[in-house]
Design an enzyme around this catalytic site. Sequence first.
Site, PDB file in Angstrom:
ATOM      1  N   TYR A 191      11.098  -6.961  -3.961  1.00  0.00           N
ATOM      2  CA  TYR A 191      10.756  -5.538  -3.946  1.00  0.00           C
ATOM      3  C   TYR A 191      12.027  -4.690  -3.943  1.00  0.00           C
ATOM      4  O   TYR A 191      12.374  -4.069  -4.920  1.00  0.00           O
ATOM      5  CB  TYR A 191       9.871  -5.204  -2.748  1.00  0.00           C
ATOM      6  CG  TYR A 191       9.331  -3.793  -2.804  1.00  0.00           C
ATOM      7  CD1 TYR A 191       8.268  -3.470  -3.638  1.00  0.00           C
ATOM      8  CD2 TYR A 191       9.897  -2.779  -2.033  1.00  0.00           C
ATOM      9  CE1 TYR A 191       7.781  -2.164  -3.707  1.00  0.00           C
ATOM     10  CE2 TYR A 191       9.403  -1.474  -2.093  1.00  0.00           C
ATOM     11  CZ  TYR A 191       8.355  -1.172  -2.937  1.00  0.00           C
ATOM     12  OH  TYR A 191       7.883   0.111  -3.008  1.00  0.00           O
TER      13      TYR A 191
ATOM     14  N   HIS B  12      -3.327   1.344  -8.146  1.00  0.00           N
ATOM     15  CA  HIS B  12      -2.025   0.784  -7.823  1.00  0.00           C
ATOM     16  C   HIS B  12      -2.136  -0.532  -7.060  1.00  0.00           C
ATOM     17  O   HIS B  12      -1.166  -1.268  -6.949  1.00  0.00           O
ATOM     18  CB  HIS B  12      -1.220   1.798  -7.017  1.00  0.00           C
ATOM     19  CG  HIS B  12       0.254   1.561  -7.037  1.00  0.00           C
ATOM     20  ND1 HIS B  12       0.991   1.540  -8.202  1.00  0.00           N
ATOM     21  CD2 HIS B  12       1.139   1.307  -6.033  1.00  0.00           C
ATOM     22  CE1 HIS B  12       2.263   1.299  -7.915  1.00  0.00           C
ATOM     23  NE2 HIS B  12       2.370   1.150  -6.613  1.00  0.00           N
TER      24      HIS B  12
ATOM     25  N   SER C  70       5.226  -2.318  -8.495  1.00  0.00           N
ATOM     26  CA  SER C  70       5.640  -0.952  -8.198  1.00  0.00           C
ATOM     27  C   SER C  70       7.164  -0.857  -8.301  1.00  0.00           C
ATOM     28  O   SER C  70       7.728  -1.069  -9.368  1.00  0.00           O
ATOM     29  CB  SER C  70       5.123  -0.535  -6.819  1.00  0.00           C
ATOM     30  OG  SER C  70       5.221   0.842  -6.631  1.00  0.00           O
TER      31      SER C  70
ATOM     32  N   ASP D 154      -4.330   4.054 -11.957  1.00  0.00           N
ATOM     33  CA  ASP D 154      -3.119   4.088 -11.138  1.00  0.00           C
ATOM     34  C   ASP D 154      -2.501   5.480 -11.234  1.00  0.00           C
ATOM     35  O   ASP D 154      -1.879   5.824 -12.226  1.00  0.00           O
ATOM     36  CB  ASP D 154      -2.121   3.030 -11.614  1.00  0.00           C
ATOM     37  CG  ASP D 154      -0.935   2.880 -10.663  1.00  0.00           C
ATOM     38  OD1 ASP D 154      -0.793   3.729  -9.755  1.00  0.00           O
ATOM     39  OD2 ASP D 154      -0.164   1.921 -10.816  1.00  0.00           O
TER      40      ASP D 154
END
Length: 707
Positions: A477, A675, A557, A640
């Site tokens: 991430y 999302h 993301s 999203d």
Amino acid sequence: MKKYIFIAMAAILGLYSCNQKQEKMLNYPISQKVDTVDIYHGVEVADPFRWLEDDNSDSTKAWVSKQNKVTNDYLAEIPFRQKIKDRLTEIWDYPKYGMPFKKGDYWYFYKNDGLQPQYVIYRMKTLDGEPELFLDPNTFSEDGTVALSGLSFSKNGKLCTYSLSSGGSDWREIFVMHVESKTKLEDHLKWIKFSGMSWYKDGFYYSRYDEPKEGDELKGVNENSKVFYHKAGTAQSADQLIYEDKENPMFSWNMGTTEDEKYLILSGHNPSARGNSLYFKEADDPKSEFIAIQEDFEHNTWVLDNEGEDIFIMTNKDAPRNRVYKINANDPSETREVIPQTTDVLNNVGMAGGKLLVSYMHDASSKAYVYNLDGSLEHQIKLPGIGSISGFSGEKESNTAFYSFTSFIYPSMTFKYDIKNNKTEVFRKSGIDIDIDQFETKQVFYTSKDGTKVPMFIVHKKGLVLNGTNPTLLYGYGGFNVSLTPYFSISNLVLLENGGVYALPNIRGGGEYGEEWHQGGTQLNKQNVFDDFIAAAEYLIDNGYTSSEKLAIRGGSNGGLLVGACMTQRPELFKVAIPQVGVMDMLRYHKFTIGYYWVPDYGSSDDKIQFENLIKYSPLHNLKARTCYPATMITTADHDDRVVPAHSFKFAAELQSKQSCANPTVIRIETKAGHGAGKSTEKIIEEATDIWSFMFYNMGVEAYPEK
């Protein structure tokens, strides 16, 4: 003997056939290019697929339909895809529980029987009482795409609010229910986003935006956040406006209360700053003014709760690894340190039983302690092993608290903690039917490009041979102060059961070592994040876990940005790339919905220096012709409105136009999904099935082969 020779030959031929399929370039739909050029600080930047930003246009809808057909046809050819889905469905099917919490006369908890689309809320009079159905989100829609996104109870427990999300959108609708009779009142609130529901007396505070223009619901910029008070049993049109900031329409505001409803807490967020502002006032005095706790937006600071007139506050001001202090409401200018900063990161603080229940991160794993309200350490809570706790669920007046513990090889389990006697007992065990003892986890520390030591968790079957042939997924991430700590994943069992390796590095940009670690991966330092991830891949290869031909990378993301940047910077290093709901256009991300709030982490193309940095790694702008990119499956969803699907649409079109080899570059576009939050169990299993199928197939690995 002949039987075994035949099986071995069949396996070899199967792999050969699988690899042969990858040698033929897919026939992608034609993505029309338009002559769109933007000028950033004197630099011309082409944006030939700008038309894909219009999610409502017929041309975009047609493009989505054609792309999904190519993807679905490709996935349908994978011979072991159904085996993966069947196995995922099998191991997913066991009861899963949330932590119990007390409200009014009842204990409540979330439960999923196994394969239900959404978790169901039950209640009981006592902890060992017979559960009674309270609220079933699976009745909200036939296809499971309407999800419960929030639940809040009045102080006396007689009323509750619940919020719903449709199709995965960040937009919420709020309803009110009478608890005892379980009847819904006529209240119906709309256009709420990123808001809690904070009860005060017979109503609650919430934040909302203005109703968007028709067609802009999922992509328009969200401005003019306002705080309202809604009295139960009335129409939204009668709600009282409590706070707005007309001079700063891009700021957002949230209102909360302390548990005893003695104080109101107002928090403001400035999209160009790293922290928040924070204010409080006496709730019962309409003439009282908000008093500032923090106004500079430079630090993350929030109120934990109060004990009488003492207000306990957690902050990273003057403490990048966080600390706790308190103020007296009558003289807030004087502060008293309660829990000072330590070498570990203070992660979570709960107040229950007259104590502070505290969790820390030590090298991305949890430790837990109990402190007295004066800050003196009482004792450490013994955890089952190296893993993560969720934080504590408990009330100030109760001596009972709960926490859940999990790790990569330890399914989530709820523990009951007796605060007064410092005793922990298992409240609910996991019912998963699989031998978890066959797997092991280790933590290593590797060296990144600039010499920084970075920790990484590695999970695999015991006895794994380090011969460089193991299918491996590297997940990351690296942003927004988000910490990736050990967690149990049902989906990852597919990889582990098939002799694979799961690796999770705690790269910069996250919060695993506090604010300094976070800042080390933001704005002009963002390249550190990609360097850390690439160094993790090289460590896995150099140490025999895998090879470039058996290595996949995945992230969602901000993690989708991570995958997009790394696959464009080092395409030869990875065999498979799975960027999910990623931020791919770093020059225009702040022009949609709530994207402008990401500027403190990314920087903005409106600034010349930041533009020069962003364009160096923006995935969309760094795809090059005559380059062989990894086999790539981009995933996004039509609802999203956090990272709008245009990011993925444009990246897919550009990648397909630049891909020079037969490695497939497909995009999987989910419908009635967003999302990620609120996705039904069925959709989760289907997506996991396609991701593992795509990964194994392109590595030439057969999942669950016949024995």
